[in-house]
Design a protein around this motif. Structure first.
Motif, PDB file in Angstrom:
ATOM      1  N   GLU A 153       0.834  -1.197   0.000  1.00  0.00           N
ATOM      2  CA  GLU A 153       0.000   0.000   0.000  1.00  0.00           C
ATOM      3  C   GLU A 153       0.872   1.251   0.000  1.00  0.00           C
ATOM      4  O   GLU A 153       1.986   1.267   0.535  1.00  0.00           O
ATOM      5  N   SER A 154       0.351   2.308  -0.575  1.00  0.00           N
ATOM      6  CA  SER A 154       1.043   3.592  -0.574  1.00  0.00           C
ATOM      7  C   SER A 154       1.204   4.075   0.869  1.00  0.00           C
ATOM      8  O   SER A 154       0.289   3.943   1.682  1.00  0.00           O
ATOM      9  N   GLY A 155       2.372   4.616   1.163  1.00  0.00           N
ATOM     10  CA  GLY A 155       2.586   5.208   2.478  1.00  0.00           C
ATOM     11  C   GLY A 155       3.249   4.299   3.491  1.00  0.00           C
ATOM     12  O   GLY A 155       3.710   4.777   4.535  1.00  0.00           O
ATOM     13  N   ILE A 156       3.335   2.981   3.243  1.00  0.00           N
ATOM     14  CA  ILE A 156       3.979   2.112   4.214  1.00  0.00           C
ATOM     15  C   ILE A 156       5.495   2.233   4.091  1.00  0.00           C
ATOM     16  O   ILE A 156       6.019   2.666   3.066  1.00  0.00           O
ATOM     17  N   THR A 157       6.175   1.860   5.135  1.00  0.00           N
ATOM     18  CA  THR A 157       7.636   1.925   5.134  1.00  0.00           C
ATOM     19  C   THR A 157       8.225   0.590   4.688  1.00  0.00           C
ATOM     20  O   THR A 157       7.522  -0.427   4.617  1.00  0.00           O
ATOM     21  N   LEU A 158       9.534   0.615   4.420  1.00  0.00           N
ATOM     22  CA  LEU A 158      10.225  -0.627   4.079  1.00  0.00           C
ATOM     23  C   LEU A 158      10.110  -1.615   5.225  1.00  0.00           C
ATOM     24  O   LEU A 158       9.891  -2.812   4.995  1.00  0.00           O
ATOM     25  N   LYS A 159      10.191  -1.132   6.446  1.00  0.00           N
ATOM     26  CA  LYS A 159      10.053  -2.014   7.606  1.00  0.00           C
ATOM     27  C   LYS A 159       8.674  -2.668   7.629  1.00  0.00           C
ATOM     28  O   LYS A 159       8.554  -3.864   7.886  1.00  0.00           O
ATOM     29  N   ASN A 160       7.626  -1.880   7.358  1.00  0.00           N
ATOM     30  CA  ASN A 160       6.268  -2.434   7.290  1.00  0.00           C
ATOM     31  C   ASN A 160       6.188  -3.538   6.240  1.00  0.00           C
ATOM     32  O   ASN A 160       5.571  -4.584   6.471  1.00  0.00           O
ATOM     33  N   ALA A 161       6.809  -3.285   5.082  1.00  0.00           N
ATOM     34  CA  ALA A 161       6.780  -4.267   3.995  1.00  0.00           C
ATOM     35  C   ALA A 161       7.498  -5.544   4.400  1.00  0.00           C
ATOM     36  O   ALA A 161       7.003  -6.657   4.147  1.00  0.00           O
ATOM     37  N   LEU A 162       8.666  -5.406   5.047  1.00  0.00           N
ATOM     38  CA  LEU A 162       9.428  -6.582   5.477  1.00  0.00           C
ATOM     39  C   LEU A 162       8.654  -7.383   6.520  1.00  0.00           C
ATOM     40  O   LEU A 162       8.684  -8.621   6.512  1.00  0.00           O
ATOM     41  N   GLU A 163       7.948  -6.687   7.399  1.00  0.00           N
ATOM     42  CA  GLU A 163       7.123  -7.379   8.396  1.00  0.00           C
ATOM     43  C   GLU A 163       5.987  -8.137   7.714  1.00  0.00           C
ATOM     44  O   GLU A 163       5.616  -9.240   8.121  1.00  0.00           O
ATOM     45  N   GLN A 164       5.435  -7.539   6.654  1.00  0.00           N
ATOM     46  CA  GLN A 164       4.380  -8.192   5.885  1.00  0.00           C
ATOM     47  C   GLN A 164       4.924  -9.447   5.217  1.00  0.00           C
ATOM     48  O   GLN A 164       4.281 -10.505   5.225  1.00  0.00           O
ATOM     49  N   PHE A 165       6.134  -9.347   4.642  1.00  0.00           N
ATOM     50  CA  PHE A 165       6.763 -10.499   3.996  1.00  0.00           C
ATOM     51  C   PHE A 165       7.087 -11.591   5.023  1.00  0.00           C
ATOM     52  O   PHE A 165       6.961 -12.785   4.730  1.00  0.00           O
ATOM     53  N   LYS A 166       7.497 -11.174   6.200  1.00  0.00           N
ATOM     54  CA  LYS A 166       7.850 -12.130   7.253  1.00  0.00           C
ATOM     55  C   LYS A 166       6.623 -12.909   7.721  1.00  0.00           C
ATOM     56  O   LYS A 166       6.676 -14.125   7.941  1.00  0.00           O
ATOM     57  N   GLN A 167       5.493 -12.213   7.862  1.00  0.00           N
ATOM     58  CA  GLN A 167       4.265 -12.851   8.340  1.00  0.00           C
ATOM     59  C   GLN A 167       3.572 -13.665   7.249  1.00  0.00           C
ATOM     60  O   GLN A 167       2.669 -14.458   7.534  1.00  0.00           O
ATOM     61  N   GLY A 168       4.009 -13.483   6.008  1.00  0.00           N
ATOM     62  CA  GLY A 168       3.403 -14.233   4.913  1.00  0.00           C
ATOM     63  C   GLY A 168       1.992 -13.798   4.595  1.00  0.00           C
ATOM     64  O   GLY A 168       1.171 -14.607   4.144  1.00  0.00           O
ATOM     65  N   LYS A 169       1.689 -12.529   4.823  1.00  0.00           N
ATOM     66  CA  LYS A 169       0.342 -12.015   4.550  1.00  0.00           C
ATOM     67  C   LYS A 169       0.180 -11.753   3.054  1.00  0.00           C
ATOM     68  O   LYS A 169       0.254 -10.622   2.587  1.00  0.00           O
ATOM     69  N   GLU A 170      -0.018 -12.846   2.323  1.00  0.00           N
ATOM     70  CA  GLU A 170      -0.154 -12.729   0.871  1.00  0.00           C
ATOM     71  C   GLU A 170      -1.450 -12.026   0.489  1.00  0.00           C
ATOM     72  O   GLU A 170      -2.462 -12.113   1.196  1.00  0.00           O
ATOM     73  N   HIS A 171      -1.395 -11.367  -0.656  1.00  0.00           N
ATOM     74  CA  HIS A 171      -2.587 -10.691  -1.162  1.00  0.00           C
ATOM     75  C   HIS A 171      -3.591 -11.710  -1.677  1.00  0.00           C
ATOM     76  O   HIS A 171      -3.231 -12.663  -2.360  1.00  0.00           O
ATOM     77  N   GLN A 172      -4.843 -11.511  -1.328  1.00  0.00           N
ATOM     78  CA  GLN A 172      -5.919 -12.365  -1.812  1.00  0.00           C
ATOM     79  C   GLN A 172      -6.515 -11.750  -3.075  1.00  0.00           C
ATOM     80  O   GLN A 172      -7.143 -10.701  -3.027  1.00  0.00           O
ATOM     81  N   PHE A 173      -6.285 -12.411  -4.196  1.00  0.00           N
ATOM     82  CA  PHE A 173      -6.910 -11.970  -5.442  1.00  0.00           C
ATOM     83  C   PHE A 173      -8.346 -12.480  -5.471  1.00  0.00           C
ATOM     84  O   PHE A 173      -8.703 -13.416  -4.754  1.00  0.00           O
ATOM     85  N   ALA A 174      -9.159 -11.861  -6.285  1.00  0.00           N
ATOM     86  CA  ALA A 174     -10.564 -12.276  -6.382  1.00  0.00           C
ATOM     87  C   ALA A 174     -10.962 -12.427  -7.843  1.00  0.00           C
ATOM     88  O   ALA A 174     -10.539 -11.648  -8.698  1.00  0.00           O
ATOM     89  N   ILE A 175     -11.748 -13.446  -8.117  1.00  0.00           N
ATOM     90  CA  ILE A 175     -12.299 -13.654  -9.453  1.00  0.00           C
ATOM     91  C   ILE A 175     -13.795 -13.885  -9.285  1.00  0.00           C
ATOM     92  O   ILE A 175     -14.220 -14.679  -8.443  1.00  0.00           O
ATOM     93  N   THR A 176     -14.590 -13.150 -10.049  1.00  0.00           N
ATOM     94  CA  THR A 176     -16.048 -13.198  -9.900  1.00  0.00           C
ATOM     95  C   THR A 176     -16.710 -13.757 -11.153  1.00  0.00           C
ATOM     96  O   THR A 176     -16.417 -13.313 -12.264  1.00  0.00           O
ATOM     97  N   PHE A 177     -17.565 -14.719 -10.942  1.00  0.00           N
ATOM     98  CA  PHE A 177     -18.377 -15.276 -12.019  1.00  0.00           C
ATOM     99  C   PHE A 177     -19.822 -14.895 -11.756  1.00  0.00           C
ATOM    100  O   PHE A 177     -20.363 -15.180 -10.690  1.00  0.00           O
ATOM    101  N   VAL A 178     -20.430 -14.261 -12.724  1.00  0.00           N
ATOM    102  CA  VAL A 178     -21.789 -13.761 -12.563  1.00  0.00           C
ATOM    103  C   VAL A 178     -22.800 -14.869 -12.816  1.00  0.00           C
ATOM    104  O   VAL A 178     -22.623 -15.688 -13.730  1.00  0.00           O
TER     105      VAL A 178
END
Length: 338
Positions: free
Chosen positions: A91-116
């Protein structure tokens, strides 16, 4: 002499301490720099990528500024260096430390696909093919081959997946999505089949899916689903043709150009319910749970006909005379709107 040595040692110690403090401050300044992002960005760490390589990738992507102190992060902040492979949303505005903590915790982004609801299997294939961060394993396979890989006995897959939104992480495949959608459809179908009304003119849960797909294509108005279902159930019980346009359109395939003509209604296809009795051989679209529920628990009514009201819903009739009046009213409204 001892005094001089002591003073020298104190000087060296102070110098070393000062150097350590300065270095630590520079390292902290480096890891606390904000990422240079105007909008959120996707960042992937491949399996086996080293910590230093991650920093280098971030630098090459111009998300962070380089520093001679980058190589010392491991020494001063070892708690930030155990990173997990995956795809992350920064996300915009986070620090490198925030990003490294995110990578360490393995908080992967959840993509979404929608079928109508009401979409077809061919449309699903196009959506899957054009969805990013998804491994494409189904490309080039026929519908029958895909069915075989999914362990589905039907060679035609129309209606056999539940239309809704599915979330996935980097590394998932189109096959995984279809398998989940098939499993979810089966769970929903089994649940509603077990609580279906008595004496429905449906011989199997698959026939319920066929009816549900027709309901799905006929109305998007939630409050109408059970009534539309009742019309079709009543017609099946009376051995009346269903005479529903969506089945004609599906049977026309690529020949459909947006209009149904009288000759199309008279042209036999396995799906044309103006020329065949009963249900078509397969579903004509992917139904949602609401339409499956409606197919198995229709409204208790004697309606046999319905036509568009011109205002988003439908007018339901119990006799042909009533239905013809409703059709004339609808056509009159169409002419007045032109």
């Amino acid at each position: 002499m001892i005094k001089k040595i002591t003073l020298f040692l104190l000087f060296v110690t102070a110098l070393a301490a000062g150097g350590y403090i300065y270095t630590a401050k520079q390292v902290d300044q480096y890891i606390n720099q904000p990422l240079q992002l105007d909008t959120p960005q996707i960042f992937t760490i491949s399996s086996g990528t080293s910590f230093n390589r991650v920093l280098q990738n971030l630098t090459e992507s111009e998300m962070i500024s380089s520093s001679d102190f980058a190589k010392l992060v491991r020494r001063f902040h070892p708690e930030l260096t155990q990173l997990r492979a995956g795809t992350y949303l920064l996300e915009s505005g986070i620090t490198l430390k925030n990003a490294l903590e995110q990578f360490k915790q393995g908080k992967e982004h959840q993509f979404a696909i929608t079928f109508v609801e009401g979409s077809t299997f061919n449309e699903w294939r196009d959506i899957l093919q054009n969805t990013p961060y998804l491994e494409h394993k189904l490309s080039g396979l026929s519908e029958a081959e895909i069915a075989q890989k999914l362990g589905i006995q039907n060679k035609k897959l129309e209606g056999l997946f539940l239309a809704e939104t599915y979330h996935y992480t980097f590394g998932a495949s189109d096959f995984d999505i279809l398998q989940r959608a098939a499993d979810k459809l089966q769970l929903v179908l089994d649940e509603h089949w077990a609580t279906r009304q008595d004496k429905l003119p449906l011989n199997s849960a698959y026939e319920a899916l066929i009816l549900a797909s027709i309901i799905e294509k006929e109305t998007a108005v939630e409050s109408e689903r059970e009534r539309v279902a009742a019309v079709f159930v009543n017609r099946l019980n009376k051995r009346m043709r269903l005479q529903t346009d969506p089945t004609v359109i599906y049977g026309m395939g690529d020949k459909y150009d947006g209009n149904i003509r009288k000759k199309d209604l008279r042209t036999p296809t396995p799906y044309n319910t103006y020329t065949i009795f009963g249900l078509p051989p397969t579903p004509i679209a992917m139904p949602g749970e609401a339409s499956i529920k409606a197919a198995l628990n229709p409204e208790d009514s004697n309606y046999l006909y319905f036509v568009a009201s011109g205002s988003g819903g439908h007018v339901f009739s119990k006799t042909l005379a009533e239905h013809n009046r409703a059709v004339r009213a609808y056509l009159k409204q169409l002419r007045s709107n032109q």
